[in-house]
Scaffold this motif. Sequence first.
Motif, PDB file in Angstrom:
ATOM      1  N   ASP A 155     -21.364  18.979  -7.563  1.00 60.08           N
ATOM      2  CA  ASP A 155     -19.978  18.566  -7.351  1.00 60.08           C
ATOM      3  C   ASP A 155     -19.894  17.220  -6.640  1.00 60.08           C
ATOM      4  N   LYS A 156     -20.741  17.060  -5.621  1.00 61.96           N
ATOM      5  CA  LYS A 156     -20.642  15.845  -4.821  1.00 61.96           C
ATOM      6  C   LYS A 156     -21.063  14.613  -5.603  1.00 61.96           C
ATOM      7  N   LEU A 157     -22.068  14.781  -6.470  1.00 60.45           N
ATOM      8  CA  LEU A 157     -22.583  13.606  -7.179  1.00 60.45           C
ATOM      9  C   LEU A 157     -22.164  13.593  -8.642  1.00 60.45           C
ATOM     10  N   LYS A 158     -21.266  14.516  -9.024  1.00 58.29           N
ATOM     11  CA  LYS A 158     -20.778  14.592 -10.405  1.00 58.29           C
ATOM     12  C   LYS A 158     -21.931  14.629 -11.404  1.00 58.29           C
ATOM     13  N   LEU A 159     -22.914  15.474 -11.139  1.00 58.29           N
ATOM     14  CA  LEU A 159     -24.056  15.577 -12.036  1.00 58.29           C
ATOM     15  C   LEU A 159     -23.691  16.426 -13.231  1.00 58.29           C
ATOM     16  N   ARG A 160     -24.375  16.175 -14.350  1.00 64.14           N
ATOM     17  CA  ARG A 160     -24.204  17.020 -15.521  1.00 64.14           C
ATOM     18  C   ARG A 160     -25.562  17.448 -16.018  1.00 64.14           C
ATOM     19  N   LEU A 161     -25.587  18.503 -16.825  1.00 65.63           N
ATOM     20  CA  LEU A 161     -26.847  18.918 -17.422  1.00 65.63           C
ATOM     21  C   LEU A 161     -27.408  17.740 -18.193  1.00 65.63           C
ATOM     22  N   ASN A 162     -28.733  17.599 -18.132  1.00 64.54           N
ATOM     23  CA  ASN A 162     -29.439  16.535 -18.841  1.00 64.54           C
ATOM     24  C   ASN A 162     -29.165  15.127 -18.306  1.00 64.54           C
ATOM     25  N   SER A 163     -28.397  14.993 -17.186  1.00 65.55           N
ATOM     26  CA  SER A 163     -28.309  13.654 -16.587  1.00 65.55           C
ATOM     27  C   SER A 163     -29.709  13.290 -16.122  1.00 65.55           C
ATOM     28  N   LYS A 164     -30.027  12.030 -16.254  1.00 64.34           N
ATOM     29  CA  LYS A 164     -31.343  11.584 -15.778  1.00 64.34           C
ATOM     30  C   LYS A 164     -31.160  10.919 -14.420  1.00 64.34           C
ATOM     31  N   VAL A 165     -31.976  11.368 -13.474  1.00 67.76           N
ATOM     32  CA  VAL A 165     -31.844  10.807 -12.132  1.00 67.76           C
ATOM     33  C   VAL A 165     -33.185  10.327 -11.601  1.00 67.76           C
ATOM     34  N   PRO A 166     -33.205   9.112 -11.031  1.00 64.92           N
ATOM     35  CA  PRO A 166     -34.447   8.634 -10.429  1.00 64.92           C
ATOM     36  C   PRO A 166     -34.621   9.221  -9.029  1.00 64.92           C
ATOM     37  N   VAL A 167     -35.864   9.623  -8.740  1.00 69.12           N
ATOM     38  CA  VAL A 167     -36.178  10.173  -7.427  1.00 69.12           C
ATOM     39  C   VAL A 167     -37.202   9.264  -6.763  1.00 69.12           C
ATOM     40  N   ASP A 168     -36.844   8.706  -5.610  1.00 69.46           N
ATOM     41  CA  ASP A 168     -37.746   7.788  -4.906  1.00 69.46           C
ATOM     42  C   ASP A 168     -38.478   8.493  -3.779  1.00 69.46           C
ATOM     43  N   ILE A 169     -39.770   8.286  -3.738  1.00 67.12           N
ATOM     44  CA  ILE A 169     -40.595   8.902  -2.701  1.00 67.12           C
ATOM     45  C   ILE A 169     -41.622   7.872  -2.239  1.00 67.12           C
ATOM     46  N   VAL A 170     -42.045   8.004  -0.981  1.00 67.06           N
ATOM     47  CA  VAL A 170     -43.251   7.281  -0.577  1.00 67.06           C
ATOM     48  C   VAL A 170     -44.382   8.287  -0.685  1.00 67.06           C
ATOM     49  N   ASP A 171     -45.382   8.005  -1.514  1.00 65.69           N
ATOM     50  CA  ASP A 171     -46.390   9.030  -1.825  1.00 65.69           C
ATOM     51  C   ASP A 171     -47.449   9.151  -0.729  1.00 65.69           C
ATOM     52  N   ALA A 172     -48.428  10.016  -0.991  1.00 67.42           N
ATOM     53  CA  ALA A 172     -49.420  10.337   0.026  1.00 67.42           C
ATOM     54  C   ALA A 172     -50.271   9.136   0.407  1.00 67.42           C
ATOM     55  N   ASN A 173     -50.328   8.138  -0.462  1.00 69.92           N
ATOM     56  CA  ASN A 173     -51.108   6.947  -0.132  1.00 69.92           C
ATOM     57  C   ASN A 173     -50.252   5.859   0.492  1.00 69.92           C
ATOM     58  N   SER A 177     -42.879   5.250  -4.863  1.00 64.10           N
ATOM     59  CA  SER A 177     -42.943   5.780  -6.215  1.00 64.10           C
ATOM     60  C   SER A 177     -41.561   6.236  -6.641  1.00 64.10           C
ATOM     61  N   SER A 178     -41.143   5.786  -7.835  1.00 64.92           N
ATOM     62  CA  SER A 178     -39.848   6.205  -8.338  1.00 64.92           C
ATOM     63  C   SER A 178     -40.069   6.840  -9.698  1.00 64.92           C
ATOM     64  N   ARG A 179     -39.513   8.020  -9.914  1.00 62.69           N
ATOM     65  CA  ARG A 179     -39.730   8.687 -11.187  1.00 62.69           C
ATOM     66  C   ARG A 179     -38.425   9.308 -11.675  1.00 62.69           C
ATOM     67  N   LEU A 180     -38.299   9.358 -12.988  1.00 62.64           N
ATOM     68  CA  LEU A 180     -37.082   9.876 -13.584  1.00 62.64           C
ATOM     69  C   LEU A 180     -37.206  11.382 -13.814  1.00 62.64           C
ATOM     70  N   TYR A 181     -36.192  12.134 -13.406  1.00 63.18           N
ATOM     71  CA  TYR A 181     -36.135  13.562 -13.708  1.00 63.18           C
ATOM     72  C   TYR A 181     -34.858  13.835 -14.487  1.00 63.18           C
ATOM     73  N   LYS A 182     -34.874  14.940 -15.232  1.00 61.89           N
ATOM     74  CA  LYS A 182     -33.683  15.303 -15.997  1.00 61.89           C
ATOM     75  C   LYS A 182     -33.129  16.597 -15.414  1.00 61.89           C
ATOM     76  N   VAL A 183     -31.840  16.635 -15.141  1.00 64.45           N
ATOM     77  CA  VAL A 183     -31.250  17.841 -14.561  1.00 64.45           C
ATOM     78  C   VAL A 183     -31.294  18.958 -15.603  1.00 64.45           C
ATOM     79  N   CYS A 184     -32.073  20.031 -15.305  1.00 62.86           N
ATOM     80  CA  CYS A 184     -32.202  21.098 -16.301  1.00 62.86           C
ATOM     81  C   CYS A 184     -31.315  22.291 -15.945  1.00 62.86           C
ATOM     82  N   GLY A 185     -30.847  22.352 -14.717  1.00 66.18           N
ATOM     83  CA  GLY A 185     -29.994  23.488 -14.377  1.00 66.18           C
ATOM     84  C   GLY A 185     -29.405  23.337 -12.982  1.00 66.18           C
ATOM     85  N   PHE A 186     -28.421  24.211 -12.697  1.00 64.82           N
ATOM     86  CA  PHE A 186     -27.802  24.233 -11.372  1.00 64.82           C
ATOM     87  C   PHE A 186     -27.926  25.631 -10.795  1.00 64.82           C
ATOM     88  N   TYR A 187     -28.186  25.729  -9.515  1.00 67.30           N
ATOM     89  CA  TYR A 187     -28.268  27.056  -8.893  1.00 67.30           C
ATOM     90  C   TYR A 187     -27.263  27.153  -7.750  1.00 67.30           C
TER      91      TYR A 187
END
Lengths: 405, 406
Positions: A155-173, A177-187
């Motif tokens: 609701d807050k981010l107006k996401l929809r099924l199959n929206s593609k969202v980039p997730v940014d992380i600083v990895d273990a090294n 790192s930025s990677r694309l994920y696809k929203v597959c469901g809501f719980y």
Amino acid sequence: MILAVAWRNVWRNKLRSFIVLAAVAIGLFAGVFATGFYKGMADTRLKTGIKTEVSHIQIHMPGYLKDKEIRRYIGKSDHIIDELIQRGEMEGAGRRLIAECFFKTAHGTRGLRIIGIEPEREKNVTDIFSRISEGNYLEGNSKIPGILVGNKLKDKLKLRLNSKVPVDIVDANGNFSSRLYKVCGFYTSNNTGYDEMTAFVKYEELRSQLGFSENPAHEIAIYLKPDVDVGEMKQKLADEFPVLEVKSWREINKDLAYLVESMDQYMFIFVWIILLALCFGIINTMLMVVLERTKELGMLMAVGMSRFRVFVMIILESVFLSLTGGLIGIAIGYWVIKVFETRPIILEIFKGFEQYGYSSEVYTNLPFQSALKIAGLVVMLGVVSAIYPAIKAIRLHPVEAIRTE
Amino acid sequence: MKSQLTLAWRNLWRNRRRTIITTSSIVFSVFYACIMRSMQEGSYDSIIGNLVKYYSGYLQVQDSAYWEEKTLDNTLEYDSALVTRIEAMEDVKLVTPRLESFALSAYNEFSKPVFVIGIDPDKEDRIIHVSQKIIKGSFINPDDEGALIAEGLAGFLKIDVGDTLVMIGQGYHGSGSAGKFAVRAIFKHPSPDFNNNMVFLSLPAAQNFYSAPGRFTSDVIMVEDHYEVAQVKKSISDMLPANKRVMTWDEMHPELSGMVKGDRAGGIIMLWILYGVIGFGIFGTVLMMLNERRREFGVINAIGMQKDRISIMLFFEILLLAMLGAFGGLILTTPAIWYFYHNPIPLTGDLAEAMAQYGMEPYMFFSVRPYIFLIQALTIFGISAGIGFVMVISIARLDLIRALRS
């Protein structure tokens, strides 16, 4: 004998007895119902807390819980998890990778906790898979990895099924790192605060994004079979894995533990307060009883009834009075609680509690023992409130008492 | 009237013991009700106050699309005429512009998502008093290029004053943004949540970082206290163009105001139960008293005191009883609450940790709002007036002959 006399005495002044009785019944009904209501609310919170959020036991590297540092991982998690799953006491065990990430969408940005789970194993540990309101659990394979997001965040981010969202992380090294994920469901768990902060992806995906080569785990969560003692099991595991930190849900989620311990006490305090309030009314009534029967009591003592028996008689009258009212109140309260044990009470006004993990649909619950305990307190109420009037009664001087009009 | 009052007062003390017991039951319930409600309201005030004073302010002027979609694309341009007009309003203490967004922060090998607020340091300091909460380092200037970071966050990143914080975010029109900021100071935020993720920048630094020069997410408006919010909201929304809106703290935090409402309702229901029980107790006492004095009423009626006068006398009796109890309760409660209002009870152990998990300060706060106490007194008066009414009816139905013979 004295029992029967006391019982009959209660009904000599019907109106008066009825008022006291009604007060006690209403007070106890309210006390019992409120206890059952809040107990039910706490139980649901506890159930969601354990089944959806923390599980019974969690294993981490020492210090992980404190700083959630992604390099504090359990190195060779494969054999630990394989071995744990074999055990008869476990309903299930799952390993997880956890990372705090930065979540970028077209409709806003957020900080988020991402949990990498093994979907099949996780099913035996948490019930997230059964709480999907839209879309699918993390099953099947697609080119773009799936992410399971809470309804509140949707609701807050107006996401929809199959929206593609980039997730940014600083990895273990320490690399970005930025990677694309696809929203597959809501719980939806019952805790909207948790929903807003937590998203799930597959273990392997997060592992590769975090740059881990072996199969590490930040967290191993264990859900126990119903009759296994959490404390014992925790101790056993702690002895077996001396280098790891084994903790029970009580230690991890202090507010849940506190809730369980405090709710019973809190409600008993409330029952006590009601009893105290009732106490004043009963003292007054029993004083009245003694005063208007001065002559009669004097007579009884003059013809040989011992003071002790007079004392007991007054106490018994008070106990009968409060216990009759109390039992009626408790019985009605208990019955109402039974009715709403299976049908929830839905309170619009309690919606705000959902942010804190409490459902606004309340299934009342009260163990029979608690009802008995309350009945015990009612007897005590009768005794305590009659002591002063009974002392007044036995202090009467028979000769003077007989002469009063 | 006056003689009835005197009579009523004397009658009360004819049966001293009964009066004392009944009064104590009222004192007890008023005492309990005041303490409980004061604790409830005190904790709401603390939660709301924390949120309002340390974050959202009482009201905010935003772009009308911002609340539904919190991106930097839905930001405002600085409108100094509007700010001046709002500042000129009577109840408004302060208006300060902000630019808020999220970012991923990193230092050495550690990283954490953070909440970034670009502020006008001097004005903002009058709202959230950051400069007084600084543990180490010094406060930022209006065009500073450094950052203020919260203590918990600093601990997590293992960063210290003088080190350089790296942040990556999403800028205006979806552009990527990255920046380096020298840590000027570390401050302690009273809310545990914010203490773990808050970064303050100066407005120019934040606008630069998010590539949004001259843009703001909101104008934060502080008023004296939250009683004025509704009025101020109305006046401001009248002067706003269609592309801007004003929101109040409870509109911005519906969960919080919902929780407060739910909790308050729960508490008030409990109090009603207590008052019901007390009311029954008083009713019982009064009924007994009526029974016992039947003959007396008959006699005074027979010798010429009209029934309505007897009624008034009895009404005074019960009212005096209620007043004694209510005032007794208030006299007992006020010093205690006053003391605890100024010295909130610190909580320890599991309870403190549980509260921290809910983002609350581990103190038991009390409220001294007069209406809490007034309502208890009024409730008691309401109950006793109801009971007094029963007495009046009972006197009106008094059968003289029978009463004399009883």
